[in-house]
Design a protein around this motif. Structure first.
Motif, PDB file in Angstrom:
ATOM      1  N   LEU A 130      40.211  46.682  32.170  1.00 26.11           N
ATOM      2  CA  LEU A 130      38.611  47.336  32.006  1.00 26.11           C
ATOM      3  C   LEU A 130      37.640  45.915  32.138  1.00 26.11           C
ATOM      4  O   LEU A 130      38.052  44.848  31.698  1.00 26.11           O
ATOM      5  CB  LEU A 130      38.550  47.760  30.624  1.00 26.11           C
ATOM      6  CG  LEU A 130      39.402  49.004  30.454  1.00 26.11           C
ATOM      7  CD1 LEU A 130      39.203  49.540  28.741  1.00 26.11           C
ATOM      8  CD2 LEU A 130      38.850  50.239  31.404  1.00 26.11           C
ATOM      9  N   PRO A 131      36.435  46.191  32.378  1.00 28.37           N
ATOM     10  CA  PRO A 131      35.459  45.215  32.535  1.00 28.37           C
ATOM     11  C   PRO A 131      35.272  44.864  31.273  1.00 28.37           C
ATOM     12  O   PRO A 131      35.327  45.341  30.245  1.00 28.37           O
ATOM     13  CB  PRO A 131      34.193  45.835  33.173  1.00 28.37           C
ATOM     14  CG  PRO A 131      34.649  47.029  33.759  1.00 28.37           C
ATOM     15  CD  PRO A 131      35.975  47.425  33.094  1.00 28.37           C
ATOM     16  N   THR A 139      38.618  37.138  33.472  1.00 28.07           N
ATOM     17  CA  THR A 139      37.908  36.108  34.243  1.00 28.07           C
ATOM     18  C   THR A 139      37.899  34.659  33.378  1.00 28.07           C
ATOM     19  O   THR A 139      38.270  33.676  33.569  1.00 28.07           O
ATOM     20  CB  THR A 139      36.517  36.065  34.785  1.00 28.07           C
ATOM     21  OG1 THR A 139      36.757  37.362  35.662  1.00 28.07           O
ATOM     22  CG2 THR A 139      35.784  34.881  35.402  1.00 28.07           C
ATOM     23  N   ALA A 140      37.654  34.879  32.189  1.00 23.16           N
ATOM     24  CA  ALA A 140      37.492  33.869  31.032  1.00 23.16           C
ATOM     25  C   ALA A 140      38.719  33.027  30.924  1.00 23.16           C
ATOM     26  O   ALA A 140      38.738  31.841  30.586  1.00 23.16           O
ATOM     27  CB  ALA A 140      37.047  34.172  29.582  1.00 23.16           C
ATOM     28  N   ASP A 193      36.908  37.697  41.289  1.00 24.93           N
ATOM     29  CA  ASP A 193      36.428  38.694  40.538  1.00 24.93           C
ATOM     30  C   ASP A 193      36.113  40.065  41.375  1.00 24.93           C
ATOM     31  O   ASP A 193      35.458  39.775  42.460  1.00 24.93           O
ATOM     32  CB  ASP A 193      35.284  38.513  39.658  1.00 24.93           C
ATOM     33  CG  ASP A 193      35.528  38.324  38.165  1.00 24.93           C
ATOM     34  OD1 ASP A 193      36.624  38.942  37.770  1.00 24.93           O
ATOM     35  OD2 ASP A 193      34.685  37.844  37.468  1.00 24.93           O
ATOM     36  N   GLU A 194      36.827  40.980  40.921  1.00 21.42           N
ATOM     37  CA  GLU A 194      36.436  42.288  41.783  1.00 21.42           C
ATOM     38  C   GLU A 194      36.924  42.104  43.337  1.00 21.42           C
ATOM     39  O   GLU A 194      35.892  42.705  44.066  1.00 21.42           O
ATOM     40  CB  GLU A 194      35.164  42.805  41.236  1.00 21.42           C
ATOM     41  CG  GLU A 194      34.860  43.246  39.916  1.00 21.42           C
ATOM     42  CD  GLU A 194      33.839  43.788  39.562  1.00 21.42           C
ATOM     43  OE1 GLU A 194      33.378  44.677  40.234  1.00 21.42           O
ATOM     44  OE2 GLU A 194      33.321  43.640  38.298  1.00 21.42           O
ATOM     45  N   ILE A 195      37.817  41.663  43.619  1.00 18.06           N
ATOM     46  CA  ILE A 195      38.223  41.461  45.026  1.00 18.06           C
ATOM     47  C   ILE A 195      38.330  42.642  45.860  1.00 18.06           C
ATOM     48  O   ILE A 195      37.945  42.709  47.062  1.00 18.06           O
ATOM     49  CB  ILE A 195      39.629  40.744  45.220  1.00 18.06           C
ATOM     50  CG1 ILE A 195      39.741  40.047  46.556  1.00 18.06           C
ATOM     51  CG2 ILE A 195      40.698  41.445  44.591  1.00 18.06           C
ATOM     52  CD1 ILE A 195      40.823  39.043  46.885  1.00 18.06           C
TER      53      ILE A 195
END
Length: 145
Positions: A43-44, A49-50, A109-111
């Motif tokens: 989930l977003p 990413t962190a 991110d979100e490829i």
């Protein structure tokens, strides 16, 4: 990383900083050691990413991250065209400073939102670690997340 003990220390440090992310951390280390890429789904806003950025920093890799959209251009990812070279020699060569072709760790991110031309251009870099600029150039990429 110089030794197995240092690698373990970094792993334990990340596991202490990112609660309930042990499996993802193990996957990142396994991917790096195998010289393969990995995909983190979730989930977003859950810290994927962190975690990937902290991992790259912790193991001493130069990193580059980008949020992909359907409007992402090749210049944003691979670098702007070298206008002087194009005018003088008619060759499309990119200035890759600070862009994906120069990073050891890449976080995309979100490829799945990226457009087809970007995804097609990524294939050779991800699979062969080669960037055509316009001639084949080896890239230092070790892991893409």
């Amino acid at each position: 990383m110089e030794s197995q003990n240092e690698l373990k220390q970094v792993m334990y440090s990340l596991k202490g900083a990112f609660i309930q992310r042990n499996e993802e951390i193990d996957i990142l280390f396994a991917s790096l050691l195998a010289q393969e890429h990995c995909l983190l789904l979730g989930l977003p806003g859950t810290g994927k990413t962190a975690l990937a950025e902290a991992f790259a920093t912790a193991v001493g890799l130069s990193s580059w991250s980008y949020l992909m959209t359907k409007m992402t251009t090749d210049s944003e990812v691979f670098g702007a065209p070298n206008v002087k070279k194009m005018a003088e020699e008619g060759v499309l060569q990119r200035v890759t400073t600070g862009k994906m072709p120069e990073a050891e760790a890449v976080i995309l991110d979100e490829i799945f939102k990226a457009n087809s031309p970007i995804l097609n251009a990524l294939l050779r870099i991800l699979n062969e670690r080669i960037f055509d600029n316009p001639y084949p150039v080896s890239v230092p990429l070790q892991i893409c997340v």
